[in-house]
Design a protein around this motif. Sequence first.
Motif, mmCIF file in Angstrom:
data_model
loop_
_atom_site.group_PDB
_atom_site.id
_atom_site.type_symbol
_atom_site.label_atom_id
_atom_site.label_comp_id
_atom_site.label_asym_id
_atom_site.label_seq_id
_atom_site.Cartn_x
_atom_site.Cartn_y
_atom_site.Cartn_z
ATOM 1 N N GLU A 220 42.384 45.603 50.429
ATOM 2 C CA GLU A 220 41.751 44.375 49.954
ATOM 3 C C GLU A 220 41.761 44.366 48.434
ATOM 4 O O GLU A 220 41.404 45.353 47.791
ATOM 5 C CB GLU A 220 40.298 44.293 50.457
ATOM 6 C CG GLU A 220 40.169 44.276 51.967
ATOM 7 C CD GLU A 220 38.722 44.207 52.390
ATOM 8 O OE1 GLU A 220 37.883 43.833 51.535
ATOM 9 O OE2 GLU A 220 38.425 44.536 53.542
ATOM 10 N N ARG A 221 42.154 43.249 47.864
ATOM 11 C CA ARG A 221 42.264 43.137 46.406
ATOM 12 C C ARG A 221 41.438 41.949 45.913
ATOM 13 O O ARG A 221 41.363 40.924 46.585
ATOM 14 C CB ARG A 221 43.723 42.974 45.975
ATOM 15 C CG ARG A 221 44.562 44.219 46.197
ATOM 16 C CD ARG A 221 45.989 43.996 45.730
ATOM 17 N NE ARG A 221 46.780 45.213 45.815
ATOM 18 C CZ ARG A 221 47.389 45.630 46.902
ATOM 19 N NH1 ARG A 221 47.290 44.924 48.020
ATOM 20 N NH2 ARG A 221 48.085 46.746 46.894
ATOM 21 N N LYS A 222 40.906 42.146 44.711
ATOM 22 C CA LYS A 222 40.109 41.103 44.096
ATOM 23 C C LYS A 222 40.365 41.089 42.594
ATOM 24 O O LYS A 222 40.301 42.136 41.948
ATOM 25 C CB LYS A 222 38.616 41.352 44.371
ATOM 26 C CG LYS A 222 37.732 40.158 44.093
ATOM 27 C CD LYS A 222 36.316 40.432 44.575
ATOM 28 C CE LYS A 222 35.458 39.194 44.403
ATOM 29 N NZ LYS A 222 34.069 39.436 44.863
ATOM 30 N N LYS A 223 40.675 39.916 42.036
ATOM 31 C CA LYS A 223 40.967 39.800 40.615
ATOM 32 C C LYS A 223 39.670 39.589 39.838
ATOM 33 O O LYS A 223 38.866 38.709 40.172
ATOM 34 C CB LYS A 223 41.916 38.638 40.352
ATOM 35 C CG LYS A 223 43.297 38.826 40.970
ATOM 36 C CD LYS A 223 44.183 37.631 40.700
ATOM 37 C CE LYS A 223 45.547 37.800 41.364
ATOM 38 N NZ LYS A 223 46.411 36.604 41.143
ATOM 39 N N ILE A 224 39.480 40.413 38.795
ATOM 40 C CA ILE A 224 38.278 40.361 37.965
ATOM 41 C C ILE A 224 38.708 40.335 36.506
ATOM 42 O O ILE A 224 39.695 40.971 36.119
ATOM 43 C CB ILE A 224 37.371 41.585 38.227
ATOM 44 C CG1 ILE A 224 37.007 41.681 39.705
ATOM 45 C CG2 ILE A 224 36.120 41.525 37.378
ATOM 46 C CD1 ILE A 224 36.147 40.559 40.221
ATOM 47 N N SER A 225 37.942 39.625 35.680
ATOM 48 C CA SER A 225 38.225 39.597 34.241
ATOM 49 C C SER A 225 37.967 40.971 33.626
ATOM 50 O O SER A 225 37.093 41.716 34.080
ATOM 51 C CB SER A 225 37.360 38.557 33.541
ATOM 52 O OG SER A 225 37.649 37.261 34.013
#
Length: 334
Positions: free
Chosen positions: A240-245
């Motif tokens: 599972e991947r999640k883009k974060i600043s």
Amino acid sequence: FLVIPNGLGAMGAEKKKKVKAVEEAEVEGKSKPGKRKPDDQAPSTKKRKVSSTEERKDASDAGNAETVTEDERRSVQREIQQLVTRLRGEGKSKAEIDAAKQDLKAKFGGSLRQPTSSRVKKKEAWQEKQKSKEAQDEKVKKRKDNLSKEHDLVVIPVFWRGRHDKLDVVKAAEDIKAVVSQQGVDAWVDSRRQYTPGQKFAHWEHRGVMLRVEIGPEDLEAGICRVCRAKTPGEYKTVERKKISLPPTGARSLLLALKEFGLSKIDIERRAGDSADEEDAEESANAKASGKSKAVATKQDPVEEDLGGNWQPRMKVADKGKSAGSKKKGLKKK
């Protein structure tokens, strides 16, 4: 004539008598049967003192034994120098010269280094230390500790050899580690160069570290990082991947994402507006990625434009030859 006084002459006669009496007493003492002879005496336990001359002699003998091997070593080195000079004169390659040197060294059978050099002594001391049981036990214990050690989080900078932005990617990974470490999380930056990113992912997943943060050159340009959680070690489809600043602007979003993925050590709670910030960060990252893809598409499919003015398209060499030939034919016809 020399006149000797009577007193001096009497004194000389008395001295002769005393000497003669001493000699007779020594003869009588040797011939007595009850007295022990020097040969019958018990051997003395006292060690004989070695003279400095004998010490020098022993040292010279040992030196002669060492100079034999030293002479052989120097003769082999001389032969190697002559061999290299001859092969270079014949125009042989470096690989052929090295192979010939190795063959000559193998025939010698020994080491060409001086046995008294500091490098040889250090090597011998290190080998003795490695052979000891304590060193082997320490090595086994260290390996077990490394295998059993599990970090809470791994930050993996994704880069390849020869890239100019490698240091920037590693610095961004260190910034992420600094933000997470403030919450008491055991984080580790895996910046090893001898492994590919995929090998690093599989390595930590099989070690039991399912949480990681990935950051690459394109992510750095977009100002984001990817928080990943693997369910099955080695199965990239289950990640599972999640883009974060990136921190510092995305520090709160990063901590929230890690806590939701299972890092309960992080003391932070979600509040109103956090989800909106995450959506904005993901939208901006997608917009940058799509803008880059559009730019690539425009480079591949250029738009034809009408160009005015003094402009003439380039001609190939074959076309130039044909045009020149046609001009010559036209001149001949005239």
